[in-house]
Design a protein around this motif. Structure first.
Motif, PDB file in Angstrom:
ATOM      1  N   ASP A 143     116.911  59.447 -11.023  1.00  0.00           N
ATOM      2  CA  ASP A 143     115.821  58.503 -10.759  1.00  0.00           C
ATOM      3  C   ASP A 143     115.088  58.209 -12.061  1.00  0.00           C
ATOM      4  O   ASP A 143     114.896  59.100 -12.895  1.00  0.00           O
ATOM      5  CB  ASP A 143     114.861  59.099  -9.728  1.00  0.00           C
ATOM      6  N   ILE A 144     114.644  56.975 -12.199  1.00  0.00           N
ATOM      7  CA  ILE A 144     114.077  56.547 -13.484  1.00  0.00           C
ATOM      8  C   ILE A 144     112.555  56.502 -13.426  1.00  0.00           C
ATOM      9  O   ILE A 144     111.965  56.005 -12.464  1.00  0.00           O
ATOM     10  CB  ILE A 144     114.639  55.175 -13.867  1.00  0.00           C
ATOM     11  N   SER A 145     111.947  57.019 -14.490  1.00  0.00           N
ATOM     12  CA  SER A 145     110.483  56.950 -14.567  1.00  0.00           C
ATOM     13  C   SER A 145     110.074  56.926 -16.039  1.00  0.00           C
ATOM     14  O   SER A 145     110.880  57.209 -16.926  1.00  0.00           O
ATOM     15  CB  SER A 145     109.858  58.152 -13.862  1.00  0.00           C
TER      16      SER A 145
ATOM     17  N   SER B 238     111.166  62.535  -6.474  1.00  0.00           N
ATOM     18  CA  SER B 238     110.739  62.068  -5.154  1.00  0.00           C
ATOM     19  C   SER B 238     109.540  61.124  -5.234  1.00  0.00           C
ATOM     20  O   SER B 238     109.366  60.249  -4.385  1.00  0.00           O
ATOM     21  CB  SER B 238     110.427  63.257  -4.254  1.00  0.00           C
ATOM     22  N   THR B 239     108.707  61.273  -6.283  1.00  0.00           N
ATOM     23  CA  THR B 239     107.549  60.372  -6.406  1.00  0.00           C
ATOM     24  C   THR B 239     108.042  58.937  -6.593  1.00  0.00           C
ATOM     25  O   THR B 239     107.578  58.003  -5.921  1.00  0.00           O
ATOM     26  CB  THR B 239     106.694  60.769  -7.640  1.00  0.00           C
ATOM     27  N   VAL B 240     108.979  58.765  -7.521  1.00  0.00           N
ATOM     28  CA  VAL B 240     109.503  57.409  -7.765  1.00  0.00           C
ATOM     29  C   VAL B 240     110.137  56.867  -6.484  1.00  0.00           C
ATOM     30  O   VAL B 240     109.901  55.712  -6.100  1.00  0.00           O
ATOM     31  CB  VAL B 240     110.590  57.450  -8.880  1.00  0.00           C
ATOM     32  N   GLN B 241     110.917  57.695  -5.852  1.00  0.00           N
ATOM     33  CA  GLN B 241     111.594  57.225  -4.621  1.00  0.00           C
ATOM     34  C   GLN B 241     110.581  56.762  -3.589  1.00  0.00           C
ATOM     35  O   GLN B 241     110.756  55.737  -2.948  1.00  0.00           O
ATOM     36  CB  GLN B 241     112.443  58.347  -4.027  1.00  0.00           C
ATOM     37  N   SER B 242     109.478  57.523  -3.476  1.00  0.00           N
ATOM     38  CA  SER B 242     108.537  57.145  -2.420  1.00  0.00           C
ATOM     39  C   SER B 242     107.751  55.888  -2.814  1.00  0.00           C
ATOM     40  O   SER B 242     107.467  55.051  -1.966  1.00  0.00           O
ATOM     41  CB  SER B 242     107.648  58.330  -2.037  1.00  0.00           C
TER      42      SER B 242
END
Ligand SMILES: CN1c2c(nc(N)[nH]c2=O)NC[C@@H]1CNc1ccc(C(=O)N[C@@H](CCC(=O)N[C@@H](CCC(=O)N[C@@H](CCC(=O)O)C(=O)O)C(=O)O)C(=O)O)cc1
Ligand code: HCS
Ligand code: ZN
Length: 758
Positions: free
Chosen positions: A526-528, A391-395
């Motif tokens: 999601d990629i990070s 969710s951090t990446v998405q936000s």
């Protein structure tokens, strides 16, 4: 309902053809052994499809190098420079593919280009004024008969005349129209030969029909196919299109007397509507391209059933098909022992796609498709939510602001600052990043992966290799050095392995060109980035030299385009997630003293829609910002390079300039420096290094040859904007080819510098 496969992979599930061909080219294997490897693979491929009940199995999808090259040879389109070598047919074929330097002469290879919107590359046929198109080969007939001999009736596939002409380069005064009557006759001869052999169906592949088609092209299609089809007798002809829809020429194509037409319902956004609006001829079979041939996610049966039901209202004879050749996906999940079952169930490689076709055949043949077991299992799979969300990446992605994509100060100011910071000579020399991936380099990685050596031993070897090559580069006299990418299996797979959100495979090879393959990583979530990836090796390499050494990264668009992307979020969001991860790496490199950073965007063009009208809305409006986001926060005196290869750059040159890099290196030698005119005409601001020699050929370019290329470039590009470099990375070359080639490159630059008044 019948099923059809447009084409099957050919390199071998364990890359048998790659190894056999490379051994043949090194004189380690006889021609006969190479031929028998080819035959074994073809037979295995046909049998796999037969045992899965495929009704239309293709032949002539096999190739020792490339199907476009096969078609050129079949049609006698062999430039005189290769004939003059006096080689036998197979060696002449490889000379066209790879160039030739030996006792019989010294010739460059044909140009190589991306195959539409894929990471496969084809050889560009070259038509000279003297070329006489005629049916000159027997490959499609031989392979059809081979299959027949083992009891399998196939549909031979040949690139159609329209696509062949559209992708051919005319090197003399003559134009397309001068070759039309001969090409028609050659295709008529092909049809008649198959007719004599008793072949039931033949497939002409015409992907060029999904591009923007104008009046002249429509007339050309008519002019080519009318006479061809009038001679077909009992033989049935399938016009197979893929990679898009026929919106510009649907009526014209469906009016022609084909027996079957293959349309793409995966990438062809308008295919369904065209049929609903304009109907489909009752006497023809519609080959419904519904199983994705480019991505590895399982087919969604609910969607497929819905589309097929709609189509059935308009068409009487439906054949379920792959949407394009399966060349662009790996062979089979059976060879993947490390992927978790929980992941595997979401994927379908070539063989599993064939199984999907046979399941769909059963599902769609039943009275109520929704009641069949396979359908229910598939619905269940698609109803589950996959793990892998961050969710951090998405936000962060959702709160990106316009200013996040703008670098300060502007290019002109940065160029001045950087000229004085780096104090490079005129015509600075450099390479694109990778240096020879020798057997020892690959063995080191392979031993580490198998647990035979420790991480320390693995790293130590790579460091020694870096030190050896920093010293070689200094000795050669290159101005901007690289560390050599010895730690990377591939420029995309490596980043996939080091970022969170990806899955990898063991044997999921996909052919990229000739004998060369890639293993695209799978974007699962999601990629990070959880840790620096390239900093240690780059900082180590820089510590060995006073010269500037480029940090080497792969850009977000290329990582996305050369992976198997998710289908549950937009490509744009996925690209921005990767941008943020690579941006963090850029900033870490900068903070650790790396002053030049190259962010490769070799695949920038890959997902550019084939039709110009779709470019902005669907692609460029996020692809260019995705790159800008990566480097927008670096200091003015950090020099950002990028690199691109094997694409048509002309029509997106302004967008490339808008990526706002400081320097860009292009592949150019392999396509006759045609990029240079484009750069001049567009008033390109970015400093440029059009490649001065082809790296996919074992030829060593002479000093004079490179000097001439540079002189030609200098008639169009200002001296102070020009860099000197090869076309692309040197990983596929041997050390004995690389060192003299780079020495000649530096010598050529030196000679030109001497001529410039100080
Ligand atoms: C620059 N290009 C690239 C493209 N796409 C990419 N994803 N990457 C690219 O660099 N597209 C456009 C261009 C041209 N395309 C290519 C594609 C592929 C290659 C290439 O050289 N591929 C290698 C495989 C690279 C790799 O993944 N190597 C692994 C595994 C090596 C291996 O096979 N090991 C065997 C031993 C066999 C041996 O040869 O010794 C084993 O372990 O059993 C690795 O190094 O770890 C290829 O050989 O096909 C170039 C340009
Ligand atoms: N840095 C990469 C780019 C290839 S396109 C290489 O040199 O192999
Ligand atoms: Zn390249």
């Amino acid at each position: 309902m019948e099923t059809s496969v447009i084409g099957y992979p050919r390199v071998g599930a364990l890359r048998e053809l790659k190894f056999a061909t490379e051994n043949y080219l090194k004189n380690h294997l006889t021609k006969e052994r190479l031929q028998s490897t080819g035959l074994k693979l073809r037979e295995a491929h046909w049998k796999t499809q037969q045992s899965n009940g495929v009704d239309f199995i293709t032949s002539n999808d096999f190739s020792f190098y490339d199907n476009m090259l096969d078609t050129a040879v079949l049609l006698n389109v062999v430039p005189e420079r290769y004939r003059k070598l006096g080689l036998d047919i197979l060696d002449e074929y490889f000379a066209m593919a790879r160039g030739y330097q030996g006792e019989k002469g010294d010739v460059k290879a044909l140009a190589m280009k991306k195959w539409f919107n894929t990471n496969y590359h084809y050889m560009v046929p070259e038509m000279e004024d003297e070329t006489k198109i005629t049916l000159a080969g027997t490959k499609p007939f031989d392979e059809y008969l081979e299959a027949k001999k083992i009891g399998i009736e196939t549909k031979p596939s040949i690139i159609g005349p329209f696509t062949f002409l559209k992708l051919t380069k005319f090197s003399g005064q003559k134009e397309e129209r001068d070759f039309i009557s001969d090409i028609i006759q050659a295709y008529v001869d092909i049809i008649q030969k198959f007719e004599q052999l008793g072949t039931k169906w033949i497939q002409f592949e015409e992907p060029a029909l999904v591009m923007d088609i104008y009046e002249d092209d429509k007339k050309l299609v008519e002019k080519l196919y009318r006479p061809m089809l009038s001679t077909k007798g009992k033989l049935k002809v399938l016009l197979q299109t893929y990679f898009g829809d026929l919106r510009d020429c649907y009526r014209e194509v469906t009016d022609l007397p084909f027996d079957g037409i293959g349309l793409d319902f995966v990438e062809g956004n308008k295919s369904l509507n065209l049929i609903k609006k304009l109907g489909f001829p009752k006497d023809k079979k519609l080959f419904v391209g519904i199983v994705n041939g480019k991505n590895i996610w399982r087919n969604n049966y609910a969607t497929t059933v819905k589309i097929v039901k709609e189509l059935a209202e308009h068409c009487e004879k439906l054949v379920l098909s792959t949407a394009c050749s399966l060349l662009h996906v790996p062979y089979t999940l059976k060879n993947e022992n490390k992927l978790l079952k929980a992941h595997k169930k979401y994927f379908a490689f070539a063989d599993e796609k064939i199984t999907e076709l046979s399941q769909l055949k059963i599902v769609l043949s039943s009275k109520d498709p929704t009641l069949s077991d396979e359908y229910k299992k598939n619905i269940e799979l698609f109803s589950q939510k996959r793990a892998g969300q961050n969710s951090t990446v998405q936000s962060v992605v959702s709160t990106l602001h316009e200013q996040d994509f703008v670098r300060h100060p502007n290019f002109e100011k940065r160029e001045k600052i950087q000229k004085s910071t780096f104090d490079l000579p005129l015509l600075p020399t450099t390479t694109i990043g990778s240096l020879p991936q020798t057997t020892e380099v690959k063995e080191n990685r392979s031993k580490f992966k198998k647990g035979k050596i420790s991480f320390e031993q693995y790293t130590q070897f790579n460091k020694e290799k870096i030190a050896e090559w920093v010293s070689i580069q200094e000795k050669i006299g290159l101005d901007v050095l690289v560390h050599g990418e010895f730690e990377r299996n591939d420029m995309v797979e490596y980043f996939g392995e080091n970022l969170d959100g990806f899955l990898f495979t063991e044997n999921a090879w996909v052919q990229s060109y000739g004998t060369r393959c890639v293993k695209p990583p799978i974007i699962w979530g999601d990629i990070s980035r959880s840790k620096p990836i390239t900093v240690n090796y780059s900082v180590y390499a820089q510590s060995l030299t006073k010269k500037a050494l480029k940090g080497m990264l792969t850009g977000p668009v290329t990582i996305l385009n050369w992976s198997f992307p998710r289908e549950d979020i937009s490509l744009k969001d996925c690209a921005f997630q990767i941008s943020l991860a690579i941006k963090a790496e850029v900033l870490d490199l900068e903070a650790n003293g790396i002053r030049i950073i190259q962010i490769d965007e070799a695949a920038l063009r890959e997902k550019l829609p084939l039709r110009q009208s779709d470019w902005h809305s669907e692609y460029l409006d996020w692809a260019i910002p995705a790159f800008r986001l990566v480097h927008s926060s670096v200091k003015p005196d950090t020099q950002i390079h990028t690199h691109m290869c094997y694409s048509e750059f002309k029509d997106i040159i302004k967008n490339i300039d808008a990526m706002d890099a400081d320097v860009i290196t292009f592949e150019a030698a392999r396509s006759d420096l045609s990029i240079v005119d484009v750069l001049k005409e567009s008033g390109f601001k970015t400093e440029v290094g059009p490649g001065v020699y082809d790296i996919h050929s074992p030829r060593i370019p002479a000093v004079e040859e490179i000097k001439e290329a540079l002189e030609k470039i200098l008639t169009k590009i200002p001296l102070e904007k020009l860099w000197v470099n090869p076309d692309c990375g040197l990983k596929t070359r041997g050390e004995n080819e690389t060192i003299p080639s780079l020495e000649n490159l530096v010598a050529a630059a030196q000679k030109l510098r001497e001529r410039v008044p100080v």
